[in-house]
Scaffold this motif. Structure first.
Motif, PDB file in Angstrom:
ATOM      1  N   LYS A  10     -26.915  26.390-100.210  1.00 31.48           N
ATOM      2  CA  LYS A  10     -25.720  26.181 -99.892  1.00 31.48           C
ATOM      3  C   LYS A  10     -24.768  26.023-101.127  1.00 31.48           C
ATOM      4  CE  LYS A  10     -26.670  23.812 -95.550  1.00 31.48           C
ATOM      5  NZ  LYS A  10     -26.746  22.533 -94.613  1.00 31.48           N
ATOM      6  N   PHE A  11     -25.367  25.470-102.231  1.00 32.74           N
ATOM      7  CA  PHE A  11     -24.716  25.395-103.412  1.00 32.74           C
ATOM      8  C   PHE A  11     -24.481  27.000-103.903  1.00 32.74           C
ATOM      9  CE2 PHE A  11     -26.281  20.997-105.024  1.00 32.74           C
ATOM     10  CZ  PHE A  11     -25.348  20.538-104.065  1.00 32.74           C
ATOM     11  N   VAL A  12     -25.553  27.668-103.733  1.00 28.36           N
ATOM     12  CA  VAL A  12     -25.394  29.027-104.310  1.00 28.36           C
ATOM     13  C   VAL A  12     -24.403  29.929-103.530  1.00 28.36           C
ATOM     14  CG1 VAL A  12     -27.030  31.161-104.466  1.00 28.36           C
ATOM     15  CG2 VAL A  12     -27.863  29.063-105.232  1.00 28.36           C
ATOM     16  N   SER A  13     -24.650  29.725-101.958  1.00 24.71           N
ATOM     17  CA  SER A  13     -23.554  30.479-101.356  1.00 24.71           C
ATOM     18  C   SER A  13     -22.187  29.847-101.525  1.00 24.71           C
ATOM     19  CB  SER A  13     -24.096  30.382 -99.946  1.00 24.71           C
ATOM     20  OG  SER A  13     -23.970  29.229 -99.327  1.00 24.71           O
ATOM     21  N   GLY A  14     -21.812  28.800-102.008  1.00 18.67           N
ATOM     22  CA  GLY A  14     -20.589  28.349-101.911  1.00 18.67           C
ATOM     23  C   GLY A  14     -20.257  27.591-100.711  1.00 18.67           C
ATOM     24  N   VAL A  15     -21.013  27.365-100.026  1.00 19.38           N
ATOM     25  CA  VAL A  15     -20.961  26.491 -98.726  1.00 19.38           C
ATOM     26  C   VAL A  15     -20.451  25.106 -99.233  1.00 19.38           C
ATOM     27  CG1 VAL A  15     -21.579  25.447 -96.718  1.00 19.38           C
ATOM     28  CG2 VAL A  15     -22.240  27.860 -97.120  1.00 19.38           C
ATOM     29  N   VAL A  16     -21.285  24.425-100.232  1.00 19.92           N
ATOM     30  CA  VAL A  16     -21.207  23.107-100.715  1.00 19.92           C
ATOM     31  C   VAL A  16     -21.099  23.530-102.261  1.00 19.92           C
ATOM     32  CG1 VAL A  16     -22.131  20.919-101.377  1.00 19.92           C
ATOM     33  CG2 VAL A  16     -22.569  21.975 -98.930  1.00 19.92           C
ATOM     34  N   GLU A  17     -19.670  22.789-102.635  1.00 21.48           N
ATOM     35  CA  GLU A  17     -19.497  23.090-104.136  1.00 21.48           C
ATOM     36  C   GLU A  17     -19.994  21.889-105.049  1.00 21.48           C
ATOM     37  OE1 GLU A  17     -15.436  23.909-104.819  1.00 21.48           O
ATOM     38  OE2 GLU A  17     -15.410  25.167-102.840  1.00 21.48           O
TER      39      GLU A  17
END
Length: 115
Positions: A10-17
């Protein structure tokens, strides 16, 4: 755990920053939310693999990229070549997110052996 459920994916995809401090085409570096040293950064491959051994098996180039990004972040953080790199593999070794990640620790004296 599927990559859809993985916090680091999710960090990598930008869902969570996360608090990003470095990035390459294949790796992402961000500050640990529970720092164990003045500088505590996690460096993850952008591809989902469970641990460092699996990463070395499926993509030695991605493993190299993770380590080189850690070195670049250490330089950017002014660690002067004094830092520790740690991969935890398995719950018994302290791995809590089962997406390979390298801990970059610095900014204080390190003891040996580690805890």
């Amino acid at each position: 755990m599927s990559s859809a459920d993985c916090l680091f994916c999710k960090f990598v995809s930008g869902v969570v920053e996360p608090d990003v401090v470095g990035e390459t085409e294949h790796s992402l570096a961000f500050r640990d939310i529970n720092p164990q040293a003045p500088t505590h950064v996690l460096v993850v491959p952008k591809r989902h693999v469970a641990n460092a051994g699996e990463l070395a098996e499926v993509s030695p180039d991605n493993l190299q990229d993770v380590v080189l990004l850690a070195r670049a972040v250490a330089d950017d953080e002014g660690l002067g070549g004094d830092y520790r790199l740690v991969f935890n593999t398995g719950a018994g070794a302290g791995q809590s997110v089962f997406h390979a990640h390298l801990h970059l620790l610095g900014g204080r004296s390190m003891q040996w052996p580690p805890g």
